[in-house]
Design a protein around this motif. Structure first.
Motif, PDB file in Angstrom:
ATOM      1  N   VAL A 174     -47.627 -14.994 -12.409  1.00  0.00           N
ATOM      2  CA  VAL A 174     -46.898 -16.247 -12.636  1.00  0.00           C
ATOM      3  C   VAL A 174     -45.806 -16.416 -11.574  1.00  0.00           C
ATOM      4  O   VAL A 174     -45.614 -17.505 -11.031  1.00  0.00           O
ATOM      5  N   LEU A 175     -45.117 -15.327 -11.240  1.00  0.00           N
ATOM      6  CA  LEU A 175     -44.088 -15.405 -10.189  1.00  0.00           C
ATOM      7  C   LEU A 175     -44.702 -15.689  -8.821  1.00  0.00           C
ATOM      8  O   LEU A 175     -44.076 -16.316  -7.974  1.00  0.00           O
ATOM      9  N   GLU A 176     -45.928 -15.243  -8.626  1.00  0.00           N
ATOM     10  CA  GLU A 176     -46.614 -15.510  -7.358  1.00  0.00           C
ATOM     11  C   GLU A 176     -46.756 -17.021  -7.136  1.00  0.00           C
ATOM     12  O   GLU A 176     -46.645 -17.506  -6.016  1.00  0.00           O
ATOM     13  N   TYR A 177     -46.964 -17.765  -8.203  1.00  0.00           N
ATOM     14  CA  TYR A 177     -47.177 -19.207  -8.094  1.00  0.00           C
ATOM     15  C   TYR A 177     -45.922 -20.041  -8.318  1.00  0.00           C
ATOM     16  O   TYR A 177     -45.927 -21.237  -8.060  1.00  0.00           O
ATOM     17  N   ASN A 178     -44.844 -19.437  -8.820  1.00  0.00           N
ATOM     18  CA  ASN A 178     -43.648 -20.204  -9.151  1.00  0.00           C
ATOM     19  C   ASN A 178     -42.380 -19.786  -8.416  1.00  0.00           C
ATOM     20  O   ASN A 178     -41.306 -20.259  -8.747  1.00  0.00           O
ATOM     21  N   ASP A 179     -42.459 -18.916  -7.458  1.00  0.00           N
ATOM     22  CA  ASP A 179     -41.313 -18.452  -6.666  1.00  0.00           C
ATOM     23  C   ASP A 179     -40.191 -17.844  -7.501  1.00  0.00           C
ATOM     24  O   ASP A 179     -40.001 -16.658  -7.480  1.00  0.00           O
ATOM     25  N   THR A 180     -39.401 -18.665  -8.210  1.00  0.00           N
ATOM     26  CA  THR A 180     -38.276 -18.137  -8.985  1.00  0.00           C
ATOM     27  C   THR A 180     -38.300 -18.700 -10.401  1.00  0.00           C
ATOM     28  O   THR A 180     -38.486 -19.895 -10.595  1.00  0.00           O
ATOM     29  N   LEU A 181     -38.123 -17.803 -11.373  1.00  0.00           N
ATOM     30  CA  LEU A 181     -38.077 -18.208 -12.777  1.00  0.00           C
ATOM     31  C   LEU A 181     -37.092 -17.320 -13.530  1.00  0.00           C
ATOM     32  O   LEU A 181     -36.879 -16.166 -13.148  1.00  0.00           O
ATOM     33  N   THR A 182     -36.531 -17.864 -14.605  1.00  0.00           N
ATOM     34  CA  THR A 182     -35.696 -17.055 -15.494  1.00  0.00           C
ATOM     35  C   THR A 182     -36.609 -16.340 -16.484  1.00  0.00           C
ATOM     36  O   THR A 182     -37.801 -16.646 -16.586  1.00  0.00           O
ATOM     37  N   PHE A 206     -28.304 -13.245 -10.124  1.00  0.00           N
ATOM     38  CA  PHE A 206     -27.701 -14.153 -11.093  1.00  0.00           C
ATOM     39  C   PHE A 206     -27.963 -15.587 -10.693  1.00  0.00           C
ATOM     40  O   PHE A 206     -27.994 -15.928  -9.514  1.00  0.00           O
ATOM     41  N   SER A 207     -28.147 -16.435 -11.685  1.00  0.00           N
ATOM     42  CA  SER A 207     -28.356 -17.859 -11.463  1.00  0.00           C
ATOM     43  C   SER A 207     -27.036 -18.498 -11.047  1.00  0.00           C
ATOM     44  O   SER A 207     -25.993 -18.212 -11.629  1.00  0.00           O
ATOM     45  N   PHE A 208     -27.076 -19.362 -10.042  1.00  0.00           N
ATOM     46  CA  PHE A 208     -25.868 -20.058  -9.619  1.00  0.00           C
ATOM     47  C   PHE A 208     -25.458 -21.110 -10.642  1.00  0.00           C
ATOM     48  O   PHE A 208     -24.289 -21.386 -10.835  1.00  0.00           O
ATOM     49  N   SER A 209     -26.423 -21.698 -11.328  1.00  0.00           N
ATOM     50  CA  SER A 209     -26.114 -22.752 -12.299  1.00  0.00           C
ATOM     51  C   SER A 209     -25.665 -22.199 -13.644  1.00  0.00           C
ATOM     52  O   SER A 209     -24.954 -22.873 -14.377  1.00  0.00           O
ATOM     53  N   ASP A 210     -26.073 -20.970 -13.980  1.00  0.00           N
ATOM     54  CA  ASP A 210     -25.680 -20.351 -15.244  1.00  0.00           C
ATOM     55  C   ASP A 210     -25.616 -18.839 -15.039  1.00  0.00           C
ATOM     56  O   ASP A 210     -26.649 -18.159 -15.044  1.00  0.00           O
ATOM     57  N   ALA A 211     -24.415 -18.321 -14.853  1.00  0.00           N
ATOM     58  CA  ALA A 211     -24.229 -16.901 -14.516  1.00  0.00           C
ATOM     59  C   ALA A 211     -24.688 -15.954 -15.623  1.00  0.00           C
ATOM     60  O   ALA A 211     -24.806 -14.755 -15.404  1.00  0.00           O
TER      61      ALA A 211
END
Length: 80
Positions: free
Chosen positions: A27-35, A67-72
């Motif tokens: 899934v990460l292979e196709y979506n680059d970055t995910l939480t 860490f996410s920049f929008s939500d640490a």
């Protein structure tokens, strides 16, 4: 949505991991970055299973987290 190809070293690292870890990597292979919660949604796996898969993938240096920049409070996962 751009794909990041899984290289030969990564395939070798994935061989001994559980199916859930392989699915998360795919899934990460196709979506680059995910939480973690986005990964749970995409894979239809329970959050606890995704957490375990991510731990195993990080141990094998297959994924990296930051860490996410929008939500640490959240971490973003990508293929290494």
């Amino acid at each position: 949505m751009s794909a990041t190809a899984i290289d030969g070293d990564t395939v070798e690292a994935l061989e001994d991991l559980p199916p859930s870890a392989k699915l998360v990597a795919k899934v990460l292979e196709y979506n680059d970055t995910l939480t973690q919660s986005e990964l749970a949604e995409e894979t239809l796996l329970p959050a606890r299973t995704v957490r375990y898969a991510l731990t195993r993938l990080e141990e094998q240096d297959v994924v990296e987290s930051r860490f996410s920049f929008s939500d640490a409070r959240k971490r973003i996962y990508t293929l290494a």
